[in-house]
Design an enzyme around this catalytic site. Sequence first.
Site, mmCIF file in Angstrom:
data_model
loop_
_atom_site.group_PDB
_atom_site.id
_atom_site.type_symbol
_atom_site.label_atom_id
_atom_site.label_comp_id
_atom_site.label_asym_id
_atom_site.label_seq_id
_atom_site.Cartn_x
_atom_site.Cartn_y
_atom_site.Cartn_z
ATOM 1 N N GLU A 155 0.646 -0.941 0.169
ATOM 2 C CA GLU A 155 -0.014 -0.177 0.303
ATOM 3 C C GLU A 155 0.620 0.764 0.167
ATOM 4 O OE1 GLU A 155 -4.480 -0.932 1.645
ATOM 5 O OE2 GLU A 155 -2.642 0.403 2.896
ATOM 6 N N HIS A 202 8.730 -27.300 -1.647
ATOM 7 C CA HIS A 202 7.573 -27.773 -2.606
ATOM 8 C C HIS A 202 6.905 -27.443 -3.747
ATOM 9 C CE1 HIS A 202 10.626 -30.868 -0.420
ATOM 10 N NE2 HIS A 202 10.642 -29.457 1.034
ATOM 11 N N LYS A 235 -14.607 -0.399 -3.421
ATOM 12 C CA LYS A 235 -15.249 0.060 -2.522
ATOM 13 C C LYS A 235 -15.989 0.197 -3.719
ATOM 14 C CE LYS A 235 -12.097 0.484 0.838
ATOM 15 N NZ LYS A 235 -12.130 1.446 2.128
HETATM 16 O O1 PA5 Z 1 -4.147 0.916 5.584
HETATM 17 C C1 PA5 Z 1 -5.439 1.026 5.606
HETATM 18 O O2 PA5 Z 1 -5.391 2.250 5.132
HETATM 19 C C2 PA5 Z 1 -6.035 0.118 5.132
HETATM 20 O O3 PA5 Z 1 -5.951 -1.546 4.978
HETATM 21 C C3 PA5 Z 1 -6.888 0.309 6.485
HETATM 22 O O4 PA5 Z 1 -6.444 0.078 7.338
HETATM 23 C C4 PA5 Z 1 -8.226 -0.645 5.986
HETATM 24 O O5 PA5 Z 1 -8.589 -0.699 5.132
HETATM 25 C C5 PA5 Z 1 -9.344 -0.864 7.616
HETATM 26 O O6 PA5 Z 1 -9.728 0.347 7.258
HETATM 27 P P1 PA5 Z 1 -10.769 1.013 8.528
HETATM 28 O O7 PA5 Z 1 -9.274 0.930 9.852
HETATM 29 O O8 PA5 Z 1 -10.842 2.308 8.584
HETATM 30 O O9 PA5 Z 1 -11.406 -0.008 8.660
#
Ligand code: PA5
Length: 448
Positions: free
Chosen positions: A288, A309, A423
């Site tokens: 990310e 393996h 989303k």
């Molecule tokens: O790192 C991030 O921003 C995402 O992986 C969020 O942690 C994940 O989408 C969960 O989001 P939230 O904590 O708002 O539910």
Amino acid sequence: MKTLEIDIQHALYFAGQKNYEALEPEAVKAISTIDGKSGPGSDFLGWDTLPSETSQQLLDRINATAERLRAAADYIVVVGIGGSYLGARAVISALSDLFSDQYIPEPNNPKILYAGQNISEDYLASLKKLLSGKKFAIINISKSGTTTEPAIAFRVLRDLLVQQAGADKAKDLIVAITDKEKGALRAMADKEGYETYVIPDNVGGRFSVLTPVGLLPIACAGFDISKLIAGARDMENTTRRPGPSNPAQVYAMMRNALYRDGKKIELLVNYNPRLHYFSEWWKQLFGESEGKENKGIFPASVDFTTDLHSMGQWIQQGERTIFETVLSVKEPADSLRIPGNAENLDGINYLEGKRVDEVNKQAELGTLLAHVDGGVPNIRISVHSLDEYTMGQLIYFFEKACAISGYMLGVNPFNQPGVEDYKKNMFALLGKPGYEAQTQEMKKRLEK
Ligand code: PA5
């Protein structure tokens, strides 16, 4: 202090000493950009000084909540997804007996379960079946407070908890960790009177494991969060200044040198199944943070020797675009020797009396040489053992390296604009109010 060590000799050979050293000014600049909060995304640098700024008061409060939940429940379900669950799971898995889930819960020692990280009906139905008639508690974690996966899981589990414990008692068995004022979870927690913890504004999800997001579940699992913070704090000091002894700088420089030499995929390798979820956390952290603007090393992971393996062939002889980062643990938590056998029908008496780990370590060394011979550069990160202190070190080390590396790559390591796209489509397809125009467009595209 048990120090984390990084060995880049088997990667330098590929990238070239000069190319590696040429990146030093960029790495030094990245560290000063982080320090001076002068780069893109600098509003999200709260993680950088989190270990040294975590107060004893917060740790005491988290421990008190954990003791309360541990006394009240046989199962504690951590509800969250991505950065709101992977860090806790990574640490708890690394520190736990691998079969602890199979044991019956003991008083004051609940089992930790996870939900809200998928939308699988099978998963939630099975979890509901397991928890029916059982004493359980819920830690509901969402920074935005509006994420669909945990919201569905929480709704299902809260209904069950209210049915089983009654509405009043259920409130005491739910803790919410979310934004200080925004989001549906904050509104619900305030209305219902759940105990809450705040995720600081300046700490993004994937950097939040050392906030209550990770600390409360880890304390609920019975681990010492003070030692975790102590390890992270020592690594914060070790990585504060630039220089060849800063392991986060070395790692960031090496992976960027390899990337510029065409190594586009990094495999995080472990030789201990306890580290499986640590790799999952690491993949989110780097994926990310760096995968944007059509750039970024693709972070992948393998569990060895298991995956030798299945994936070993590809790694040894497939396209030469990968490098490996091996997470090596010097001392296992337990000790077990291979017994002898008079008949030796299996032919392994030559291993008699050796520790299983000694065989594992030779597999690790043999694989290192084979893969290097096959053209796969190898970075090795070694820690003494898997304990709270070491996990704190590792977490902070990778967070700092990720920030340095992201800035060297030329991206904002602290945003994740691409995560929203699926989303929006899902909401449109589900007919969420406010998405009417997209709903029509989506349907048309899918009809074709
Ligand atoms: O790192 C991030 O921003 C995402 O992986 C969020 O942690 C994940 O989408 C969960 O989001 P939230 O904590 O708002 O539910």
